[in-house]
Scaffold this active site. Sequence first.
Site, PDB file in Angstrom:
ATOM      1  N   THR A  85       0.870  -1.181   0.000  1.00 16.72           N
ATOM      2  CA  THR A  85       0.000   0.000   0.000  1.00 16.72           C
ATOM      3  C   THR A  85       0.905   1.229   0.000  1.00 16.72           C
ATOM      4  O   THR A  85       1.038   1.907   1.020  1.00 16.72           O
ATOM      5  CB  THR A  85      -0.918   0.022   1.240  1.00 16.72           C
ATOM      6  OG1 THR A  85      -0.117  -0.170   2.415  1.00 16.72           O
ATOM      7  CG2 THR A  85      -1.960  -1.071   1.181  1.00 16.72           C
ATOM      8  N   LYS A 208      -1.817  -1.043  13.839  1.00 18.16           N
ATOM      9  CA  LYS A 208      -0.612  -1.056  12.998  1.00 18.16           C
ATOM     10  C   LYS A 208      -0.052   0.347  12.784  1.00 18.16           C
ATOM     11  O   LYS A 208       1.139   0.605  12.998  1.00 18.16           O
ATOM     12  CB  LYS A 208      -0.947  -1.712  11.651  1.00 18.16           C
ATOM     13  CG  LYS A 208       0.160  -1.671  10.623  1.00 18.16           C
ATOM     14  CD  LYS A 208       1.390  -2.394  11.137  1.00 18.16           C
ATOM     15  CE  LYS A 208       2.601  -2.065  10.299  1.00 18.16           C
ATOM     16  NZ  LYS A 208       3.009  -3.116   9.438  1.00 18.16           N
ATOM     17  N   ALA A 256      19.928   8.104  17.742  1.00 15.30           N
ATOM     18  CA  ALA A 256      19.880   9.332  16.948  1.00 15.30           C
ATOM     19  C   ALA A 256      20.782   9.182  15.727  1.00 15.30           C
ATOM     20  O   ALA A 256      21.747   8.434  15.744  1.00 15.30           O
ATOM     21  CB  ALA A 256      20.342  10.502  17.803  1.00 15.30           C
ATOM     22  N   GLY A 257      20.467   9.883  14.681  1.00 13.26           N
ATOM     23  CA  GLY A 257      21.275   9.820  13.469  1.00 13.26           C
ATOM     24  C   GLY A 257      20.557  10.468  12.321  1.00 13.26           C
ATOM     25  O   GLY A 257      19.811  11.442  12.514  1.00 13.26           O
ATOM     26  N   CYS A 264       7.935   1.744   5.087  1.00 16.88           N
ATOM     27  CA  CYS A 264       6.821   1.706   6.050  1.00 16.88           C
ATOM     28  C   CYS A 264       6.673   2.991   6.866  1.00 16.88           C
ATOM     29  O   CYS A 264       5.692   3.704   6.704  1.00 16.88           O
ATOM     30  CB  CYS A 264       7.000   0.512   6.977  1.00 16.88           C
ATOM     31  SG  CYS A 264       7.086  -1.037   6.075  1.00 16.88           S
ATOM     32  N   LYS A 267       5.867   6.485   4.956  1.00 13.85           N
ATOM     33  CA  LYS A 267       4.573   6.561   4.245  1.00 13.85           C
ATOM     34  C   LYS A 267       3.400   6.270   5.195  1.00 13.85           C
ATOM     35  O   LYS A 267       2.303   6.806   5.013  1.00 13.85           O
ATOM     36  CB  LYS A 267       4.546   5.651   3.006  1.00 13.85           C
ATOM     37  CG  LYS A 267       4.631   4.165   3.263  1.00 13.85           C
ATOM     38  CD  LYS A 267       3.358   3.403   2.950  1.00 13.85           C
ATOM     39  CE  LYS A 267       3.566   1.924   3.171  1.00 13.85           C
ATOM     40  NZ  LYS A 267       2.432   1.185   3.616  1.00 13.85           N
ATOM     41  N   ARG A 334      14.006   2.096  -0.482  1.00 15.45           N
ATOM     42  CA  ARG A 334      12.833   2.973  -0.505  1.00 15.45           C
ATOM     43  C   ARG A 334      12.977   4.052   0.584  1.00 15.45           C
ATOM     44  O   ARG A 334      13.214   3.743   1.733  1.00 15.45           O
ATOM     45  CB  ARG A 334      11.545   2.161  -0.276  1.00 15.45           C
ATOM     46  CG  ARG A 334      11.143   1.340  -1.488  1.00 15.45           C
ATOM     47  CD  ARG A 334       9.919   0.507  -1.201  1.00 15.45           C
ATOM     48  NE  ARG A 334      10.176  -0.522  -0.204  1.00 15.45           N
ATOM     49  CZ  ARG A 334       9.239  -1.289   0.336  1.00 15.45           C
ATOM     50  NH1 ARG A 334       7.977  -1.152  -0.008  1.00 15.45           N
ATOM     51  NH2 ARG A 334       9.563  -2.211   1.229  1.00 15.45           N
TER      52      ARG A 334
HETATM   53  C1  UGA Z   1       8.956  -1.065  10.645  1.00 13.74           C
HETATM   54  C2  UGA Z   1       8.471  -1.505  12.031  1.00 13.74           C
HETATM   55  O1  UGA Z   1       9.572  -1.511  12.938  1.00 13.74           O
HETATM   56  C3  UGA Z   1       7.835  -2.907  11.952  1.00 13.74           C
HETATM   57  O2  UGA Z   1       7.330  -3.280  13.215  1.00 13.74           O
HETATM   58  C4  UGA Z   1       6.704  -2.865  10.928  1.00 13.74           C
HETATM   59  O3  UGA Z   1       6.102  -4.145  10.783  1.00 13.74           O
HETATM   60  C5  UGA Z   1       7.269  -2.437   9.582  1.00 13.74           C
HETATM   61  O4  UGA Z   1       7.864  -1.118   9.712  1.00 13.74           O
HETATM   62  C6  UGA Z   1       6.125  -2.383   8.600  1.00 13.74           C
HETATM   63  O5  UGA Z   1       5.254  -1.519   8.735  1.00 13.74           O
HETATM   64  O6  UGA Z   1       6.043  -3.255   7.724  1.00 13.74           O
HETATM   65  P1  UGA Z   1      11.106  -1.609   9.162  1.00 13.74           P
HETATM   66  O7  UGA Z   1      10.579  -0.611   8.187  1.00 13.74           O
HETATM   67  O8  UGA Z   1      11.606  -2.924   8.663  1.00 13.74           O
HETATM   68  O9  UGA Z   1       9.987  -1.961  10.254  1.00 13.74           O
HETATM   69  O10 UGA Z   1      12.319  -0.902   9.904  1.00 13.74           O
HETATM   70  P2  UGA Z   1      12.691  -0.412  11.384  1.00 13.74           P
HETATM   71  O11 UGA Z   1      13.578  -1.401  12.020  1.00 13.74           O
HETATM   72  O12 UGA Z   1      11.475   0.009  12.128  1.00 13.74           O
HETATM   73  O13 UGA Z   1      13.537   0.893  11.045  1.00 13.74           O
HETATM   74  C7  UGA Z   1      12.938   1.972  10.354  1.00 13.74           C
HETATM   75  C8  UGA Z   1      13.918   3.095  10.172  1.00 13.74           C
HETATM   76  O14 UGA Z   1      14.188   3.734  11.418  1.00 13.74           O
HETATM   77  C9  UGA Z   1      15.285   2.708   9.609  1.00 13.74           C
HETATM   78  O15 UGA Z   1      15.650   3.655   8.614  1.00 13.74           O
HETATM   79  C10 UGA Z   1      16.204   2.780  10.798  1.00 13.74           C
HETATM   80  O16 UGA Z   1      17.525   3.081  10.448  1.00 13.74           O
HETATM   81  C11 UGA Z   1      15.570   3.924  11.580  1.00 13.74           C
HETATM   82  N1  UGA Z   1      15.889   3.904  13.028  1.00 13.74           N
HETATM   83  C12 UGA Z   1      15.482   2.858  13.810  1.00 13.74           C
HETATM   84  C13 UGA Z   1      16.554   4.974  13.598  1.00 13.74           C
HETATM   85  O17 UGA Z   1      16.930   5.956  12.916  1.00 13.74           O
HETATM   86  N2  UGA Z   1      16.822   4.953  14.954  1.00 13.74           N
HETATM   87  C14 UGA Z   1      16.436   3.924  15.740  1.00 13.74           C
HETATM   88  O18 UGA Z   1      16.693   3.972  16.958  1.00 13.74           O
HETATM   89  C15 UGA Z   1      15.756   2.860  15.162  1.00 13.74           C
END
Ligand code: UGA
Length: 437
Positions: A85, A208, A256-257, A264, A267, A334
């Site tokens: 989606t 979600k 942080a970064g 996901c 969007k 993405r």
């Molecule tokens: C995220 C959610 O964590 C999942 O639970 C969810 O199922 C999924 O989206 C989805 O909607 O399908 P994902 O997109 O795989 O999962 O990635 P994340 O691990 O959540 O990380 C997302 C972004 O946040 C990355 O760019 C990561 O580098 C960043 N991030 C994460 C930070 O900048 N700081 C953090 O402390 C953690």
Amino acid sequence: MKISVFGCGYLGAVHAACMTRLGHDVLGVDVIEDQVAALSRGEAPFFEPGLPELLVEGLDTGRLAFTSDAGLAADATVHFICVGTPQKPGENAADLRYVRSAINTLLPMLKPGDVVVGKSTVPVGTAESLRELIHGAQPEAELIWNPEFLREGFAVHDTLHPDRLVYGLAPTDAGRRAAARLDEVYATALGQGTPKVEADLATAQLVKVAANSFLATKISFINAMAELCEATGADVTLLADAIGHDARIGRKFLNAGVGFGGGCLPKDIRAFMARAGELGVDQALSFLSEVDAINMRRRVRMVDLAREVCGGSIVGRQIAVLGAAFKPDSDDVRDSPALSVAAQMQLQGARVTVTDPQAIDNARKKWPELSFAPTAAEAVQGAEAVLLLTEWPEYVVLDPVELRQNVTAPRIIDGRNCLDPVAWRAAGWTYRALGRP
Ligand code: UGA
């Protein structure tokens, strides 16, 4: 149990393979022929640790198959909707065309007692209208909304060992019967004590987007603190450690970064705001536009830092970028912060070379103007600044003494706060980071 899975992308391919591991007969359906062919050979069309092995294992049992002929799904009694989606071009709202198309394909083949299980992330209200469509075609079929919480890079683990199962269902006998069928599908996880929350359809859909919004907010909160740290000389990594010791806050998702990206979080928060606007409660989510803005400012700040360390201009400068994927253990670019910063610097006149252990092909398709190198050592050849933007384990352990041999000027910007500033400075590097002195 005979299961069909509509949509074999990041979510569906993993779901199909994992359901086979749990003992079910699974048919994955997708309209992209190449994807079906790759999956049928046991090849994952994207990088996901553990998935190729699970695909081969499933195909070998004869209980897993992939097809573009949706009609073959007529045998299944539980049908999972796992299509994407994405964000609508030029709008914040989610594009539901793939969900509608999957449901329309499914409608003529539904039998009494069939259960349709929605896993895609949708704007609240979508499931209710899909349920009407389903009942119009087959009054004795039922819909359950069962959002997926898997993380890319850990998708197999998260699917086989979910931290919770959420069922959204109508409060009817048919709804309860459908839930009992889904219990059979997830018998292994339920048997291991996985918590299950049964709710109405609206709550299940909201769970979600609420979860992803909370995670995005947590990341932007610490990135806002990073801005404060930059203005005061404080260290955001120590701040995160200290507040994270409070169990009510927790240390996870406080890194942080350069911020969040991927298919996901960005969007989903935008689609959530768009849906809130339609529902007349846009004020309730106006903070999410600040979450989005903080996140996007980090990318701008990275480019500014690169300019700063290069003495005021990046025009014509050779810059190396370590990482293209939106996070480690993924080849997904993405809305990747890393790739977006690399592209922005290139657009502003720098000569940018990007490397990534898995995402170079995807990055090149998106930004062919960038140069690419297969390894960090090659990417930093002649670099006047090196930006670490995706914290792949091999970049975190790079030897600053060794890497220094290859660069023209030893300047490193740690966009993920994952390097040891003491070691890099001791090796003669100018070390800069976001929110850290
Ligand atoms: C995220 C959610 O964590 C999942 O639970 C969810 O199922 C999924 O989206 C989805 O909607 O399908 P994902 O997109 O795989 O999962 O990635 P994340 O691990 O959540 O990380 C997302 C972004 O946040 C990355 O760019 C990561 O580098 C960043 N991030 C994460 C930070 O900048 N700081 C953090 O402390 C953690």
